[in-house]
Scaffold this active site. Sequence first.
Site, PDB file in Angstrom:
ATOM      1  N   GLY A  70     -20.664 -16.410  -6.383  1.00 37.71           N
ATOM      2  CA  GLY A  70     -20.865 -17.744  -6.949  1.00 37.71           C
ATOM      3  C   GLY A  70     -21.827 -18.584  -6.135  1.00 37.71           C
ATOM      4  O   GLY A  70     -22.678 -19.283  -6.681  1.00 37.71           O
ATOM      5  N   GLU A  71     -21.715 -18.506  -4.822  1.00 36.80           N
ATOM      6  CA  GLU A  71     -22.542 -19.358  -3.958  1.00 36.80           C
ATOM      7  C   GLU A  71     -23.953 -18.783  -3.790  1.00 36.80           C
ATOM      8  O   GLU A  71     -24.940 -19.510  -3.896  1.00 36.80           O
ATOM      9  CB  GLU A  71     -21.899 -19.545  -2.577  1.00 36.80           C
ATOM     10  CG  GLU A  71     -20.381 -19.659  -2.546  1.00 36.80           C
ATOM     11  CD  GLU A  71     -19.817 -20.866  -3.256  1.00 36.80           C
ATOM     12  OE1 GLU A  71     -20.514 -21.891  -3.361  1.00 36.80           O
ATOM     13  OE2 GLU A  71     -18.671 -20.776  -3.739  1.00 36.80           O
ATOM     14  N   PRO A  78     -20.235  -6.565 -14.843  1.00 36.73           N
ATOM     15  CA  PRO A  78     -21.687  -6.766 -14.906  1.00 36.73           C
ATOM     16  C   PRO A  78     -22.110  -7.981 -15.743  1.00 36.73           C
ATOM     17  O   PRO A  78     -23.007  -8.723 -15.360  1.00 36.73           O
ATOM     18  CB  PRO A  78     -22.195  -5.472 -15.550  1.00 36.73           C
ATOM     19  CG  PRO A  78     -21.113  -4.479 -15.360  1.00 36.73           C
ATOM     20  CD  PRO A  78     -19.831  -5.228 -15.292  1.00 36.73           C
ATOM     21  N   LYS A  79     -21.438  -8.169 -16.859  1.00 37.92           N
ATOM     22  CA  LYS A  79     -21.866  -9.245 -17.757  1.00 37.92           C
ATOM     23  C   LYS A  79     -21.629 -10.625 -17.129  1.00 37.92           C
ATOM     24  O   LYS A  79     -22.520 -11.472 -17.089  1.00 37.92           O
ATOM     25  CB  LYS A  79     -21.086  -9.135 -19.069  1.00 37.92           C
ATOM     26  CG  LYS A  79     -21.853  -9.623 -20.265  1.00 37.92           C
ATOM     27  CD  LYS A  79     -21.058  -9.401 -21.538  1.00 37.92           C
ATOM     28  CE  LYS A  79     -21.794  -8.509 -22.499  1.00 37.92           C
ATOM     29  NZ  LYS A  79     -21.090  -8.374 -23.782  1.00 37.92           N
ATOM     30  N   THR A  80     -20.411 -10.845 -16.612  1.00 35.07           N
ATOM     31  CA  THR A  80     -20.126 -12.169 -16.040  1.00 35.07           C
ATOM     32  C   THR A  80     -20.837 -12.334 -14.698  1.00 35.07           C
ATOM     33  O   THR A  80     -21.198 -13.449 -14.318  1.00 35.07           O
ATOM     34  CB  THR A  80     -18.614 -12.403 -15.901  1.00 35.07           C
ATOM     35  OG1 THR A  80     -18.051 -11.363 -15.111  1.00 35.07           O
ATOM     36  CG2 THR A  80     -17.942 -12.436 -17.252  1.00 35.07           C
ATOM     37  N   GLY A 138     -18.076 -11.806  -3.130  1.00 30.29           N
ATOM     38  CA  GLY A 138     -18.293 -12.950  -4.027  1.00 30.29           C
ATOM     39  C   GLY A 138     -19.760 -13.232  -4.260  1.00 30.29           C
ATOM     40  O   GLY A 138     -20.618 -12.842  -3.476  1.00 30.29           O
ATOM     41  N   ILE A 170     -12.893 -21.332 -13.293  1.00 24.55           N
ATOM     42  CA  ILE A 170     -13.732 -22.482 -13.655  1.00 24.55           C
ATOM     43  C   ILE A 170     -14.983 -22.034 -14.399  1.00 24.55           C
ATOM     44  O   ILE A 170     -15.872 -22.825 -14.660  1.00 24.55           O
ATOM     45  CB  ILE A 170     -14.117 -23.318 -12.412  1.00 24.55           C
ATOM     46  CG1 ILE A 170     -14.828 -22.441 -11.370  1.00 24.55           C
ATOM     47  CG2 ILE A 170     -12.883 -23.963 -11.824  1.00 24.55           C
ATOM     48  CD1 ILE A 170     -15.435 -23.224 -10.218  1.00 24.55           C
ATOM     49  N   ILE A 204     -20.458  -4.353  -8.173  1.00 22.62           N
ATOM     50  CA  ILE A 204     -20.398  -5.326  -9.264  1.00 22.62           C
ATOM     51  C   ILE A 204     -19.272  -4.890 -10.198  1.00 22.62           C
ATOM     52  O   ILE A 204     -19.350  -3.855 -10.858  1.00 22.62           O
ATOM     53  CB  ILE A 204     -21.746  -5.408 -10.000  1.00 22.62           C
ATOM     54  CG1 ILE A 204     -22.834  -5.906  -9.037  1.00 22.62           C
ATOM     55  CG2 ILE A 204     -21.643  -6.336 -11.215  1.00 22.62           C
ATOM     56  CD1 ILE A 204     -22.546  -7.223  -8.344  1.00 22.62           C
ATOM     57  N   PHE A 247     -17.896 -26.479 -10.092  1.00 25.57           N
ATOM     58  CA  PHE A 247     -18.951 -26.464  -9.076  1.00 25.57           C
ATOM     59  C   PHE A 247     -18.480 -27.048  -7.748  1.00 25.57           C
ATOM     60  O   PHE A 247     -19.292 -27.494  -6.958  1.00 25.57           O
ATOM     61  CB  PHE A 247     -20.210 -27.186  -9.568  1.00 25.57           C
ATOM     62  CG  PHE A 247     -20.680 -26.729 -10.919  1.00 25.57           C
ATOM     63  CD1 PHE A 247     -21.094 -25.421 -11.117  1.00 25.57           C
ATOM     64  CD2 PHE A 247     -20.676 -27.582 -12.007  1.00 25.57           C
ATOM     65  CE1 PHE A 247     -21.501 -24.978 -12.357  1.00 25.57           C
ATOM     66  CE2 PHE A 247     -21.087 -27.148 -13.265  1.00 25.57           C
ATOM     67  CZ  PHE A 247     -21.497 -25.843 -13.434  1.00 25.57           C
TER      68      PHE A 247
END
Lengths: 327, 708
Positions: free
Chosen positions: B672-673, B600-602, B670, B458, B597, B232
């Site tokens: 994640g954010e 898709p799963k992750t 991306g 991570i 994408i 994180f």
Amino acid sequence: MINFQYLRTTTSKSALNLISKDKNSKFLAGGTNLIDLMKRGVTSPEKLIDINHVPLKQIEAVGDQIIIGALASNTAVAEHALIKEKLPLLAMALNAGASAQLRNVATVGGNMMQRTRCGYFYDTEMPCNKRQPGSGCGAIGGFNRMHAIFGTSDQCIAVHPSDMCIALVALDATVVLSNAKGERKVLFKDFHRLPGDTPQLDNNLKADEMIVRLEIPNNNLNKNSYYLKVRDRASYAFALVSVGAALELSDNKIKDVRLAMGGVAHKPWRLTAAENFLKGKEASAENFEQAAKLAMTDAKGFGENNFKLQMAPNSIIEALTVAKSKA
Amino acid sequence: MEKRLIKDENDRVDGIFKVTGKAKYFAEYELPGLTYGVLVTSTITKGRITSLDTRAAEKAPGVISVVSHLNKPSAPAYEQEGGSAMKIFYTDKIFYNGQPIAIVVANTFERATYAASLVKATYTKDAFNTDFEKAVGDAQAKKLQGQPDYKRGIENAYQTAEVKVEEKYHLPIETHNPMELHGIIADWRTNNQVVVYAKTQGVKATQGTIANVFKIPIENIQVNSEFVGGGFGMALRTWPVEIATVMASRQIGKPVKLVLTRMQMFTMVGNRPAAVQTIGLGAKKDGTLTGITHRAFGETSVYENFTEGVVNMAKFMYQCDNVNTQYTVVPVDLGVPIWMRGPGEATGAFALESAIDEMAHALDMDPLEFRIKNDPEKDQQRDKPFSDKNIKEAYRVGAQKIGWSERKNKPGSLVDGQWKMGYGVSIGVFNANRGRASVKGILKADGSLVLQSATSDIGPGTGTGMTLIASRVLKIPAGKIKFELGDSSLPQAPSQGGSATLSTVGSAVNDVCVALKSTVAELAANSNMDATANFADVLKKNNLPSIEVTKQSQAGKERDEYSMYSFSIHFVKVKVHSLTGVVKVDKIVSVGDSGTIVSPKTARSQMVGGAVGGVGMALTEESIIDHRFGRYINNNFADYHVPVNADIPEIEVHFINKPDPYINPMGAKGMGEIALIGFSAAVANAVFNATGKRIRTLPITPDKILAS
């Protein structure tokens, strides 16, 4: 390393013999609190007497009482058919506590013996009269959002963290204690102490005694009972305020009522004045509000926990309302 | 042969390793002669160490050494003047409570723990302040510019607008608290060869930091970090305690393992900084935004400066000719913060997206309609078109899925007994980055492919994403592809941060696979094989056991021509209890607009994780300090509340899934954010819609509901 002796025993008799020989011994049951306290350096017993194999796990109806052994696990009690039927308030309170994993190993006796979760008590660099008498109270003037509003002293404003005990005090339980010489009985409401000038003492268990069982009288409160726990997240959090409420109703009239609160005092807090007010009255919103108001007499905030002065009466009303509405 | 439990090409490639315990994390490596380090930390907040008595600790059973400022080994970078990083063990200064002052090394963890308790320090104490809000309000307190002031059009135009909103928003310190505790195993061998098992978001960064501090050749250092149990952002730098462990290993000539305690996770490996922000919004009565002012104060430390993008979003997210921002950082006597998921943008978005909702309410407009009305045609800050933006579609999809039509504009309209229901929406946005990375591809005669790059995973599923990119380019089944990462000897890749890994490393994977494909095609042509012959046959025919290609990939001039962002829209339905103040999130719909994408799963898991983090930010997470002592008071998992399963409702994730035509070969950006950015405001807005109570200080705990 800080060495300690680990002993395991399978009978109450030998457990009591062992504890009477050494004042710096402690019984080890589920260990969910004691081990943490040892890791944090809050307590350092020289001997741990493991009593998990002592046969005190009974949950049974005997005469007009329900008997629960001190070493019955929180899960075993909460899941037991007899408890769910006759003492649903206790089952609800247990299930509101900790997490499933902790409840699986935590015992009834251990639950009663758990110590406050006050952050100042756990941090050995901080002042805490409970951990180190005379060092001061960190919570007074500090972070006291979780702390007591009833029965505080200028030595300590910590709260007792148990949910189970709120139900037990409401249900007029009796605690049976034993030492090498014999048994004695203490009313549950007298088992835990207020801090006064001796905040280091959480309860009236003597150094050579162990909790052996609880005796809970049968009642007619099982239809209309509810345990409300208000907390910062839905599980695995201590109560900001909790309320155990149980009603015996005849039509809409209150024949009997039990009210106790958690998260507000150094001991499970029975609301006797509110109960007395409600007995014989209509189970109405107005009366619930009056009772809640009465319950708050003598409540005192310490700054960050002032919200409890409102949350507590609100929660009493909510718990009574939900208890009443149960079919 | 491993039995596959779920047959799905999109499976997480390391999923089975993770759920069966075969994935090996840094602390699980057993090196010959491994020793255990335990930290001694300061019990004062500011001052100097006057004495450090280590004699009892040194005599304790099993203790090998106590390393501190009194006896530290050579770390040449710390011997020089200047530099901004804390020079651990090269100073007797105390900058914050809980600062590491020594590391005790013993032959068991328990012995080291006990011996650490025997080290006695004495100090001279100085006055200190750990209270960020107090420092913000104190005219005498030091304040530093965190970012150049920004102005477009008229400054503070909101003040003279037809309708105006001006409010202040407060965020507490949040602590990352990944499940895996931080730490390192450092093994300083003969000839200054150093092998490290780290928990890091960047193996190359860790390698570089160690080389720089100890002034040894970078090739001497091998950093391994195959699996990371969550970061994180907190593992984006090599922390002083890691350097301390390398020092200890150098001193004793044995490998040393350090694993922090959960309590230490609060003090020495960063946090999301506290913030106080003021937003001023001005609008015409028809809902046209005419002014945005965003002023923010962020927490930093006295010994190192930390800044982040708190005010970025205000500059471009809404169509508005008059925008000005200001970002000031205020040092307090605490450990230095670090980016936490969504970093500054998540902080800024709470304020901006709450204020947008407040303005919509002031205008008596549906907040969704208000946002759509002020959706920007182009990036006004950079005066460039967006490379790809489908916000209106995302609004529409999310609104339909959450049941937005049930929402009433008047707060408190939806009631069920003591529960009041409400809906909230917010937007999240983050720069769609693309850096430079190299990947080596090894295509083997058995038809399998190995890809290598010194990136990290991570948790987002980097290996899975890379495998799927390669699989699609080369038409090789994912099961025949292995992506190797977390090893500093592999080709260069940047640290995993800023939602850039898929874009950056994925582009290099794409390029390598394209190159391999054309190499094989050439070989096929040269050996008179059909262009459609499979790779294995072509290699066999040419007597090649394998072919290797390494490619470096980076962005081109498209980044000068377009403004590139990822977007998310968060919809939240809450219910709030009138008597107890408890807020329950009832339903979540997050819509991602981040290009193609790939996995898709992750990708879905990323969005779900962001939503859970967002619920924590909105409702439960706060690191509390007793400012009289400068010490954290809730530094454990019982008292620092991350959401539990029972707090999380159904989470629906939807992706627009349209390629960004410019960003990279995959058209993927991306996520994640954006999974987290803005989420907390959606909750706060829903709470307002339910109750009419506007909570501007996170987290929204029951006491705040009752008090307002």
